[in-house]
Design a protein around this motif. Structure first.
Motif, PDB file in Angstrom:
ATOM      1  N   PRO A 121     -13.289 -20.971  71.491  1.00 30.59           N
ATOM      2  CA  PRO A 121     -14.368 -21.456  70.498  1.00 30.59           C
ATOM      3  C   PRO A 121     -13.949 -21.962  69.079  1.00 30.59           C
ATOM      4  CG  PRO A 121     -14.121 -18.835  70.534  1.00 30.59           C
ATOM      5  CD  PRO A 121     -13.472 -19.604  71.554  1.00 30.59           C
ATOM      6  N   GLU A 122     -12.964 -21.607  68.793  1.00 30.51           N
ATOM      7  CA  GLU A 122     -12.453 -22.313  67.649  1.00 30.51           C
ATOM      8  C   GLU A 122     -12.028 -23.636  67.870  1.00 30.51           C
ATOM      9  OE1 GLU A 122      -9.323 -20.206  65.688  1.00 30.51           O
ATOM     10  OE2 GLU A 122     -10.371 -18.570  65.253  1.00 30.51           O
ATOM     11  N   TYR A 123     -11.513 -24.043  68.779  1.00 34.32           N
ATOM     12  CA  TYR A 123     -10.773 -25.279  69.134  1.00 34.32           C
ATOM     13  C   TYR A 123     -12.286 -26.292  69.572  1.00 34.32           C
ATOM     14  CZ  TYR A 123      -6.201 -23.657  69.730  1.00 34.32           C
ATOM     15  OH  TYR A 123      -4.727 -23.070  69.375  1.00 34.32           O
ATOM     16  N   ARG A 124     -13.380 -25.513  70.474  1.00 35.41           N
ATOM     17  CA  ARG A 124     -14.398 -26.301  70.746  1.00 35.41           C
ATOM     18  C   ARG A 124     -15.329 -26.612  69.535  1.00 35.41           C
ATOM     19  NH1 ARG A 124     -16.621 -22.347  73.469  1.00 35.41           N
ATOM     20  NH2 ARG A 124     -17.777 -21.551  71.703  1.00 35.41           N
ATOM     21  N   THR A 125     -15.300 -25.775  68.422  1.00 32.05           N
ATOM     22  CA  THR A 125     -15.862 -26.098  67.005  1.00 32.05           C
ATOM     23  C   THR A 125     -15.344 -27.184  66.313  1.00 32.05           C
ATOM     24  OG1 THR A 125     -16.920 -24.004  66.912  1.00 32.05           O
ATOM     25  CG2 THR A 125     -16.556 -24.926  65.054  1.00 32.05           C
ATOM     26  N   MET A 171     -26.207 -32.324  60.842  1.00 32.73           N
ATOM     27  CA  MET A 171     -25.970 -32.487  61.926  1.00 32.73           C
ATOM     28  C   MET A 171     -24.971 -31.446  62.501  1.00 32.73           C
ATOM     29  SD  MET A 171     -26.612 -35.565  63.463  1.00 32.73           S
ATOM     30  CE  MET A 171     -25.571 -36.116  64.466  1.00 32.73           C
ATOM     31  N   GLY A 172     -24.314 -30.742  61.655  1.00 33.09           N
ATOM     32  CA  GLY A 172     -23.191 -29.574  61.919  1.00 33.09           C
ATOM     33  C   GLY A 172     -24.162 -28.454  62.324  1.00 33.09           C
ATOM     34  N   TRP A 173     -25.232 -28.305  61.433  1.00 30.71           N
ATOM     35  CA  TRP A 173     -26.003 -27.064  61.765  1.00 30.71           C
ATOM     36  C   TRP A 173     -26.871 -27.279  63.147  1.00 30.71           C
ATOM     37  CZ3 TRP A 173     -31.822 -27.757  61.317  1.00 30.71           C
ATOM     38  CH2 TRP A 173     -32.416 -26.563  61.697  1.00 30.71           C
ATOM     39  N   PHE A 174     -27.184 -28.408  63.441  1.00 29.99           N
ATOM     40  CA  PHE A 174     -27.712 -28.742  64.796  1.00 29.99           C
ATOM     41  C   PHE A 174     -26.825 -28.634  65.986  1.00 29.99           C
ATOM     42  CE2 PHE A 174     -28.788 -31.535  68.356  1.00 29.99           C
ATOM     43  CZ  PHE A 174     -30.137 -30.886  68.701  1.00 29.99           C
ATOM     44  N   TYR A 175     -25.822 -29.052  65.914  1.00 30.78           N
ATOM     45  CA  TYR A 175     -24.793 -28.862  66.962  1.00 30.78           C
ATOM     46  C   TYR A 175     -24.191 -27.607  66.976  1.00 30.78           C
ATOM     47  CZ  TYR A 175     -25.498 -33.812  68.433  1.00 30.78           C
ATOM     48  OH  TYR A 175     -26.133 -34.779  69.106  1.00 30.78           O
ATOM     49  N   ALA A 181     -28.239 -22.519  70.627  1.00 32.07           N
ATOM     50  CA  ALA A 181     -29.334 -21.375  70.828  1.00 32.07           C
ATOM     51  C   ALA A 181     -30.182 -22.176  71.936  1.00 32.07           C
ATOM     52  CB  ALA A 181     -29.870 -21.066  69.567  1.00 32.07           C
ATOM     53  N   TRP A 182     -30.823 -23.229  71.784  1.00 26.57           N
ATOM     54  CA  TRP A 182     -31.544 -23.617  72.838  1.00 26.57           C
ATOM     55  C   TRP A 182     -31.057 -23.559  74.163  1.00 26.57           C
ATOM     56  CZ3 TRP A 182     -33.252 -29.012  70.142  1.00 26.57           C
ATOM     57  CH2 TRP A 182     -34.132 -28.575  69.096  1.00 26.57           C
ATOM     58  N   LEU A 183     -29.761 -23.929  74.442  1.00 20.90           N
ATOM     59  CA  LEU A 183     -29.089 -23.955  75.630  1.00 20.90           C
ATOM     60  C   LEU A 183     -28.628 -22.644  76.198  1.00 20.90           C
ATOM     61  CD1 LEU A 183     -27.066 -27.255  75.411  1.00 20.90           C
ATOM     62  CD2 LEU A 183     -29.183 -27.097  76.431  1.00 20.90           C
ATOM     63  N   GLY A 184     -28.717 -21.622  75.244  1.00 23.64           N
ATOM     64  CA  GLY A 184     -28.292 -20.112  75.600  1.00 23.64           C
ATOM     65  C   GLY A 184     -26.801 -19.915  75.423  1.00 23.64           C
ATOM     66  N   LEU A 185     -26.338 -20.733  74.471  1.00 27.11           N
ATOM     67  CA  LEU A 185     -24.819 -20.613  74.435  1.00 27.11           C
ATOM     68  C   LEU A 185     -24.398 -20.026  72.753  1.00 27.11           C
ATOM     69  CD1 LEU A 185     -23.960 -24.341  75.309  1.00 27.11           C
ATOM     70  CD2 LEU A 185     -23.399 -22.381  76.700  1.00 27.11           C
ATOM     71  N   PRO A 186     -23.415 -19.531  72.669  1.00 24.55           N
ATOM     72  CA  PRO A 186     -23.051 -18.818  71.514  1.00 24.55           C
ATOM     73  C   PRO A 186     -22.943 -19.842  70.469  1.00 24.55           C
ATOM     74  CG  PRO A 186     -21.317 -18.279  73.325  1.00 24.55           C
ATOM     75  CD  PRO A 186     -22.216 -19.194  74.243  1.00 24.55           C
ATOM     76  N   VAL A 187     -23.671 -19.214  69.173  1.00 22.33           N
ATOM     77  CA  VAL A 187     -23.706 -20.255  68.269  1.00 22.33           C
ATOM     78  C   VAL A 187     -22.631 -19.975  67.111  1.00 22.33           C
ATOM     79  CG1 VAL A 187     -26.226 -20.119  68.494  1.00 22.33           C
ATOM     80  CG2 VAL A 187     -25.290 -18.474  66.903  1.00 22.33           C
ATOM     81  N   THR A 188     -22.225 -20.868  66.271  1.00 22.58           N
ATOM     82  CA  THR A 188     -21.149 -20.887  65.160  1.00 22.58           C
ATOM     83  C   THR A 188     -21.782 -20.933  63.775  1.00 22.58           C
ATOM     84  OG1 THR A 188     -19.634 -21.689  66.856  1.00 22.58           O
ATOM     85  CG2 THR A 188     -19.239 -21.744  64.239  1.00 22.58           C
ATOM     86  N   SER A 189     -21.756 -20.124  63.022  1.00 23.47           N
ATOM     87  CA  SER A 189     -22.392 -20.096  61.525  1.00 23.47           C
ATOM     88  C   SER A 189     -21.161 -20.895  60.643  1.00 23.47           C
ATOM     89  CB  SER A 189     -22.615 -18.888  60.903  1.00 23.47           C
ATOM     90  OG  SER A 189     -23.501 -18.101  61.637  1.00 23.47           O
ATOM     91  N   ALA A 190     -21.333 -22.091  60.074  1.00 20.25           N
ATOM     92  CA  ALA A 190     -20.730 -22.864  59.263  1.00 20.25           C
ATOM     93  C   ALA A 190     -21.528 -23.337  58.036  1.00 20.25           C
ATOM     94  CB  ALA A 190     -20.030 -23.799  60.084  1.00 20.25           C
ATOM     95  N   THR A 320     -13.748 -24.861  55.398  1.00 21.02           N
ATOM     96  CA  THR A 320     -14.795 -23.724  55.949  1.00 21.02           C
ATOM     97  C   THR A 320     -14.211 -22.521  56.760  1.00 21.02           C
ATOM     98  OG1 THR A 320     -16.435 -25.674  56.275  1.00 21.02           O
ATOM     99  CG2 THR A 320     -17.031 -23.678  57.714  1.00 21.02           C
ATOM    100  N   PHE A 321     -13.001 -22.796  57.725  1.00 19.43           N
ATOM    101  CA  PHE A 321     -12.583 -21.914  58.593  1.00 19.43           C
ATOM    102  C   PHE A 321     -11.222 -21.595  58.151  1.00 19.43           C
ATOM    103  CE2 PHE A 321     -15.623 -24.388  60.905  1.00 19.43           C
ATOM    104  CZ  PHE A 321     -16.565 -23.514  61.356  1.00 19.43           C
ATOM    105  N   GLY A 322     -10.591 -22.294  57.261  1.00 16.59           N
ATOM    106  CA  GLY A 322      -8.986 -21.943  56.711  1.00 16.59           C
ATOM    107  C   GLY A 322      -8.196 -22.800  57.405  1.00 16.59           C
TER     108      GLY A 322
END
Length: 359
Positions: A121-125, A171-175, A181-190, A320-322
């Motif tokens: 998930p980190e690399y994906r984000t 765009m970051g909030w959307f993707y 969330a629409w696709l039933g996948l885990p979401v990332t807060s940022a 955002t993430f360090g």
């Protein structure tokens, strides 16, 4: 630097690539050398990474900023700003660029991130953030080397910079939250810093753009266009590539230790990036050809779509993430893959010019 005003069809005995200067023609070798030098410096010089990282204003690396400014200034000094108004009337080019840059490219990167990195998930984000950061710096180099339209590139880069400030956070909030969330996948807060985004645009586009514009206006007013383009520009042109090589050396020096210690992670991140750059560039060339934009504008469309603002992506990921996060590593791998791939695509574009374009 090659001129975009070269004839569109060169005789067989003198193809476009043969007309490039020695510096331009052997650019891949200089790139490889800069990468190797950076890796050696990062591995052998004690505390080099920490020393370079300490030289910052906010999240903007001063050494990299210097390299990018040196790289950008000669290219933007070449732009004929009195001709950019005609680009603004080319609705076909502008709309196509906006659609590719802000709809197709981010969506494609989102897809690749989930297909290639579903378990990381980190690399994906980090990859998704790279896809949202549209290029406003190095694309000018690739476009110039490939004999693209400088005026169109300047306008499209400026438009992308405005959209970056206005739309990056949305765009970051959307993707990262809404679409997963629409696709039933885990979401990332940022939460992305608007100041970081704005500062990136002001430093990496604003400063060299103003400097290039003022130089063009002053040079033509004092000495005339002939002197400016035939005497002055040849003197400053090589500095664009010097700045590029300096920046590449720094990037590899900063991340050399990570690259050597985590090669598998780098490879996992690199694969979707490679697919992204190749597919988006090819799509831009095909779409431009289908719309009859001509070689120069088609090349500009393709490179502005394929390139990404790596400095912004890295700054946002770190802020955002360090600095030690996987998101930051993904951002760093971005330019390490983009630079050699887009250099290769410069030669692909020049080859396509001979084969598929008659203008």
């Amino acid at each position: 630097m090659p001129s975009k005003d070269l004839p569109s069809t060169a005789p067989p005995e003198q193809p476009v690539i043969a007309k490039l200067s020695t510096l331009d023609r052997f650019l891949p070798l200089w790139i490889i050398g800069a990468m190797g030098l950076g890796l050696v410096l990062g591995k052998t010089v004690p505390h080099l990474n920490e020393s370079l990282e300490a030289l910052k204003i906010g999240q903007v690396s001063l050494p990299i900023a210097v390299g990018l400014l040196v790289m950008m200034y000669p290219v933007l000094a070449k732009v004929r700003y009195n001709q950019t108004s005609s680009v603004l009337t080319d609705k076909k080019l502008l709309i196509t660029s906006l659609v590719i840059n802000w709809l197709l490219a981010p969506a494609f990167m989102f897809t690749l991130a989930w297909v290639f990195l579903p378990d990381l998930p980190e690399y994906r984000t980090g990859l998704i953030i790279v896809g949202l950061a549209r290029c406003i710096a190095m694309v000018m180099i690739w476009n110039d080397l490939a004999c693209g339209d400088r005026e169109s590139a300047a306008v499209l880069v400026f438009i992308n910079s405005v959209f970056q400030v206005l739309a990056f956070s949305l765009m970051g909030w959307f993707y990262l939250q809404i679409l997963p969330a629409w696709l039933g996948l885990p979401v990332t807060s940022a939460h992305f810093s608007l100041w970081t985004i704005t500062l990136s645009v002001l430093v990496f586009l604003g400063i060299p753009l103003i400097a290039g514009y003022l130089t063009r206006v002053w040079g033509e007013r004092v000495r005339g266009r002939t002197w400016y383009e035939e005497k002055f520009l040849p003197i400053i042109s090589p500095w664009a590539l010097y700045g590029l090589l300096f920046t590449i050396t720094l990037l590899f020096a900063l991340q050399g230790k990570t690259i050597l210690e985590r090669p598998w992670d780098v490879a996992r991140i690199a694969l979707p990036l490679l697919v992204y750059f190749l597919v988006i560039f090819t799509a831009g060339m095909i779409i431009g050809k289908a719309l009859n934009l001509g070689y120069a504008k088609t090349t500009t469309l393709a490179f502005t779509a394929a390139g990404n603002n790596f400095e912004l992506a890295i700054a946002v990921a770190i802020g955002t993430f360090g600095v030690t996060s996987g998101q930051a590593l993904a951002g760093v791998v971005g330019p390490l893959i983009e630079v050699p791939v887009l250099v290769a695509l410069v030669y692909v574009a020049l080859w396509a010019r001979q084969r598929y374009f008659l203008d």
